[in-house]
Design an enzyme around this catalytic site. Sequence first.
Site, short mmCIF file in Angstrom:
data_model
loop_
_atom_site.label_atom_id
_atom_site.label_comp_id
_atom_site.label_asym_id
_atom_site.label_seq_id
_atom_site.Cartn_x
_atom_site.Cartn_y
_atom_site.Cartn_z
N GLU A 173 -10.63 11.01 8.42
CA GLU A 173 -11.09 9.77 7.77
C GLU A 173 -9.91 8.79 7.75
O GLU A 173 -8.83 9.11 7.25
CB GLU A 173 -11.58 10.08 6.35
CG GLU A 173 -12.17 8.87 5.66
CD GLU A 173 -13.12 9.22 4.51
OE1 GLU A 173 -13.49 10.40 4.37
OE2 GLU A 173 -13.48 8.29 3.76
N ARG A 174 -10.13 7.62 8.33
CA ARG A 174 -9.08 6.60 8.41
C ARG A 174 -7.86 7.10 9.19
O ARG A 174 -6.71 6.80 8.85
CB ARG A 174 -8.64 6.11 7.04
CG ARG A 174 -9.76 5.82 6.05
CD ARG A 174 -10.69 4.76 6.51
NE ARG A 174 -11.82 4.62 5.57
CZ ARG A 174 -12.89 3.88 5.82
NH1 ARG A 174 -13.02 3.24 6.96
NH2 ARG A 174 -13.87 3.79 4.94
N ASN A 216 -12.10 13.77 0.30
CA ASN A 216 -13.55 13.97 0.33
C ASN A 216 -13.73 15.37 0.91
O ASN A 216 -13.92 15.54 2.11
CB ASN A 216 -14.24 12.92 1.20
CG ASN A 216 -14.12 11.53 0.60
OD1 ASN A 216 -14.10 11.37 -0.61
ND2 ASN A 216 -14.04 10.51 1.44
N GLU A 297 -16.79 7.32 -5.43
CA GLU A 297 -17.40 7.10 -4.13
C GLU A 297 -18.32 8.25 -3.72
O GLU A 297 -18.24 8.76 -2.61
CB GLU A 297 -16.32 6.87 -3.06
CG GLU A 297 -15.43 5.69 -3.40
CD GLU A 297 -14.43 5.33 -2.33
OE1 GLU A 297 -14.00 6.23 -1.60
OE2 GLU A 297 -14.09 4.14 -2.23
N ARG A 330 -6.63 12.35 -8.90
CA ARG A 330 -6.57 10.95 -8.45
C ARG A 330 -7.19 9.99 -9.47
O ARG A 330 -8.26 10.27 -10.02
CB ARG A 330 -7.25 10.79 -7.10
CG ARG A 330 -6.46 11.48 -6.01
CD ARG A 330 -7.15 11.34 -4.69
NE ARG A 330 -6.78 10.14 -3.96
CZ ARG A 330 -7.64 9.36 -3.32
NH1 ARG A 330 -8.94 9.61 -3.37
NH2 ARG A 330 -7.22 8.32 -2.64
N LYS A 370 -3.13 4.90 -6.85
CA LYS A 370 -2.88 3.98 -5.73
C LYS A 370 -2.01 2.82 -6.21
O LYS A 370 -2.13 2.40 -7.36
CB LYS A 370 -4.20 3.43 -5.18
CG LYS A 370 -5.01 4.49 -4.45
CD LYS A 370 -6.20 3.90 -3.70
CE LYS A 370 -7.00 5.03 -3.04
NZ LYS A 370 -8.11 4.56 -2.20
N ASP A 375 -7.46 -1.15 -3.56
CA ASP A 375 -7.49 -0.19 -2.46
C ASP A 375 -6.58 -0.60 -1.31
O ASP A 375 -7.08 -1.00 -0.26
CB ASP A 375 -8.94 -0.03 -1.97
CG ASP A 375 -9.13 1.23 -1.13
OD1 ASP A 375 -8.22 2.08 -1.13
OD2 ASP A 375 -10.19 1.35 -0.49
N GLU A 397 0.47 6.49 -5.12
CA GLU A 397 -0.15 6.81 -3.83
C GLU A 397 -0.01 5.60 -2.90
O GLU A 397 -0.38 4.49 -3.24
CB GLU A 397 -1.63 7.17 -4.03
CG GLU A 397 -2.32 7.57 -2.73
CD GLU A 397 -3.76 8.04 -2.91
OE1 GLU A 397 -4.03 8.85 -3.82
OE2 GLU A 397 -4.62 7.56 -2.16
N GLU A 403 -4.99 1.58 7.09
CA GLU A 403 -6.44 1.39 6.99
C GLU A 403 -6.86 -0.09 6.95
O GLU A 403 -7.75 -0.50 7.68
CB GLU A 403 -6.96 2.12 5.75
CG GLU A 403 -8.44 1.91 5.51
CD GLU A 403 -8.94 2.60 4.25
OE1 GLU A 403 -8.20 3.35 3.63
OE2 GLU A 403 -10.11 2.34 3.90
N GLU A 521 -0.17 -10.75 6.57
CA GLU A 521 -0.77 -11.35 5.37
C GLU A 521 -1.18 -12.80 5.66
O GLU A 521 -2.24 -13.25 5.24
CB GLU A 521 0.23 -11.32 4.20
CG GLU A 521 -0.37 -11.89 2.91
CD GLU A 521 0.62 -11.94 1.76
OE1 GLU A 521 1.83 -12.14 2.00
OE2 GLU A 521 0.18 -11.80 0.60
N TRP A 552 -19.44 -2.98 -4.45
CA TRP A 552 -18.13 -2.36 -4.27
C TRP A 552 -17.01 -3.01 -5.07
O TRP A 552 -15.93 -2.45 -5.21
CB TRP A 552 -17.75 -2.31 -2.78
CG TRP A 552 -18.63 -1.38 -2.03
CD1 TRP A 552 -19.68 -1.71 -1.22
CD2 TRP A 552 -18.59 0.06 -2.06
NE1 TRP A 552 -20.29 -0.58 -0.74
CE2 TRP A 552 -19.65 0.52 -1.23
CE3 TRP A 552 -17.78 0.99 -2.69
CZ2 TRP A 552 -19.90 1.89 -1.03
CZ3 TRP A 552 -18.03 2.34 -2.49
CH2 TRP A 552 -19.07 2.77 -1.68
O1 GCW Z 1 -9.49 3.54 0.92
C1 GCW Z 1 -10.74 4.11 0.64
C2 GCW Z 1 -11.19 4.59 1.96
C3 GCW Z 1 -11.94 5.88 1.94
C4 GCW Z 1 -11.15 6.88 1.12
C5 GCW Z 1 -11.01 6.35 -0.29
C6 GCW Z 1 -10.11 7.22 -1.14
C7 GCW Z 1 -10.92 9.24 1.52
O2 GCW Z 1 -11.94 3.59 2.57
O3 GCW Z 1 -12.08 6.30 3.26
O4 GCW Z 1 -11.72 8.15 1.13
O5 GCW Z 1 -10.43 5.07 -0.29
O6 GCW Z 1 -8.93 6.89 -1.25
O7 GCW Z 1 -10.56 8.21 -1.67
#
Ligand code: GCW
Length: 835
Positions: A173-174, A216, A297, A330, A370, A375, A397, A403, A521, A552
């Site tokens: 993923e990513r 995930n 999510e 998390r 994070k 995000d 994080e 991404e 940026e 979202w």
């Molecule tokens: O940044 C978003 C991503 C998801 C990711 C999620 C997370 C692993 O788009 O792909 O899932 O965050 O950090 O859990």
Amino acid sequence: MWSLGFLAFLGVAAAEDGLNGWLRYASLPCSGQCRSNLPSTIVTLNTTKTSPVYVAGTELKIGLKGVYGKNVQVTHNKCKVSSSIIVGTIDQYRRSCGAVNGVPDLEEDGFWLNTKGDNVQIFGQNERGALYGAFEYLSMLAQGNFSEVSYASNPSAPIRWVNQWDNMDGSIERGYGGPSIFFNNGQIVQDLTRVAEYARLLASIRINAVVINNVNANATLLDPTNLDGVGRVADIFRPYGIQVGLSLNFASPQTYGGLSTFDPLDASVIEWWSNITAQVYERVPDMAGYLVKADSEGQPGPQTYNRTLSDAANLFAKEVKPYGGIVMYRAFVYNQLNESIWTDDRAKAAVNFFKDLDGEFEDNVVIQIKFGPIDFQVREPASPLFANLFNTSMAIELQVTQEYLGQQSHLVYVAPLWKTILDFDLRVDHQPSLVRDIVTGKRFNRKLGGSAAVVNVGTNTTWLGSHLSMSNLYAYGRLAWNPADDTQEILQDWIRLTFGLDRKVLDTITRMSMESWPAYEQYSGNLGIQTLTDILYTHYGPNPASQDNNGWGQWTRADQTTIGMDRTVANGTGYSGQYPDEIAAMYESIESTPDDLLLWFHHVNYTHRLHSGKTVIQHFYDSHYTGAETAQGFLEQWESLQGKIDTERYNHVRHFLDYQTGHSIVWRDAINNFYYNLSGIPDQAKRVNHHPWRIEAESMKLDGYKTYNVSPFETASGSVAIVTISNNTAGTASTKIPFPSGTYDLAVNYYDLFGGQSQWKVYLNDRKIGQWTGNSEDIFSHTPSIYLDGHSATRIKFRNVKVRRGDILKIVGMPNGTEPAPLDYVALLPAGIID
Ligand code: GCW
């Protein structure tokens, strides 16, 4: 023909495919001081082959041979050998050799490095520290640095982890560097060669744990065969001082274990996890711990049973505690929201969920936060959660995988962005409270703390998908060890180790890299509005509208006259009030909010004047032009290094930068068109929507091509492109050149879709002057798209084309698969014009 031995004798380097990253040990000349300072023996104080100290000896031998061509013997447990490197733990040295003098007390994982001519001492507080010291010395040697040094180095924090978002089927993923090095087909791979190579890179930047599966998480990782596989992986990492951790799926007791519930307080659930944990530690006695993404999510979590997040974290914490493990829980927990509610705000979620639980977590729980509240956007303020937990351990994080930052197809050196957060002073209780001192545990006196980065390397030999993106992995490790380090100095170590010591190479890559995040940026999202990638699809190309009108919560609240999120307490979502007083006051008022976060905190008119004196909308326009122009410069700068960099990497990087020059223009035009269309306010410099050197494909003479309305509209010049009428017959677009005779660069904007490899040929008066294939999905690292949009929009350039007014320019596009050879426009660019 040359024999292999002869090539080795000449010192011809192995293929520069990136596999060795910054550990290439490329050959350097050696005379004078170098000759007399090269040790002749390596003494390691542990004879067990799988011990980090033994590995350190092997690595030193490889390094000395590689860099200076010197063959050095490795011996063990001999104390007084002259002209030697002695490597081991402090305790091993004391036991075998007696007292050590002048070495200060070391912290866990710390080391002591002492060089005097050809006598070198490397002592670790533990074996891991000794290995780090060996890599430090090798880094000096590989940079031609023979200075006499004598110092101790200790980590800022015990948690220096990486996370891989690898799925059991081998996808990531990513991930932008190919499939997983860990998993394939639901299982751990048999051949773990790449895992060992990854371990070596990670150890050299002092990473001490890796979580190998996606947050995930898939519960089938817990089946006995897969756990055996995890055991094999851990055996590979252990000699490098790296522990393995696992992501858990919270519902596993039910979905995989067959219980009727996954309630974290239910006795059968607790017993189930106990049993699983015992099975894990039976195979991996030093397992680092669990990583948990829950109630986020779509991932299951304790809220299903009205339990708290601390109930969930503590369940695992109690299980791993007897084994010395920790739980990384998390903070990325949020719900879907409603944009019509003015006070709804995803950025508030983490504090809302976690603040009241401060003090409720077991002491081996660490909240993984994070860096910003949304995000991994191109710019965010520091997460306010860092300033709301005083009795709970925290880790920051970060994302090495880009991404939202060009997915490794754009050069973006991200460390300076991380620095804006790490160095930010949150002023808790009106005292200095740098984020870096909070997460390392210093500010609130926590034993645990540190950082985790989502890395997502894959089987690509470049690891991440492109050579230059490896500076981000290197910088992450360095900052995890010492977040006070300077990002340009870190970068320069990486450049010397990766590309050699040439001054021009150093200066050029430094300049490009340091310009890259600001440029990105500038040509993506400005003033704190977020990156403006398509958040509903690939997170790659531009699509500002995708931020709004969905649950979202990455909203911009842009309408015809205004833009930005009002996050004030007085009139908005109240988010600014989650910060300590001084910071809250700064963000509450427009006057004291820095321009670069204005739209994060305030909802203003496009005509609002910034501190800079420009209006918001003119700032957007100007920044997009400046950023795209800077990106054009990356290619030129790189090309000035031809001959100074091996061909393999030179061409690879050149190809990527060439692509970026085109895609930065796609970004520039899409964002500018979007906000011009919305606001109706023209660009004072008359650039936006005004392209005198373009010829739109839809205005050419078409044969076998038809027009196509592109969505989002702003990702096509004039919002329309052309596609072939049939899936298997070529189309032709031709036009008379209306410009004065002369020499031009010819740019062609087209769409390169996943699903086919069309071929295009360009003719001038029936003479072919260029051709290309739509195969970027096989070449570049970003997620491809099946549509004509901001992800697939691509520009190719043919330089120095001589044309006369009235010449016929013709493009023939041959569709392939589901890719209908799409074209957007051509531009004939006189010298110095970017268009
Ligand atoms: O940044 C978003 C991503 C998801 C990711 C999620 C997370 C692993 O788009 O792909 O899932 O965050 O950090 O859990």
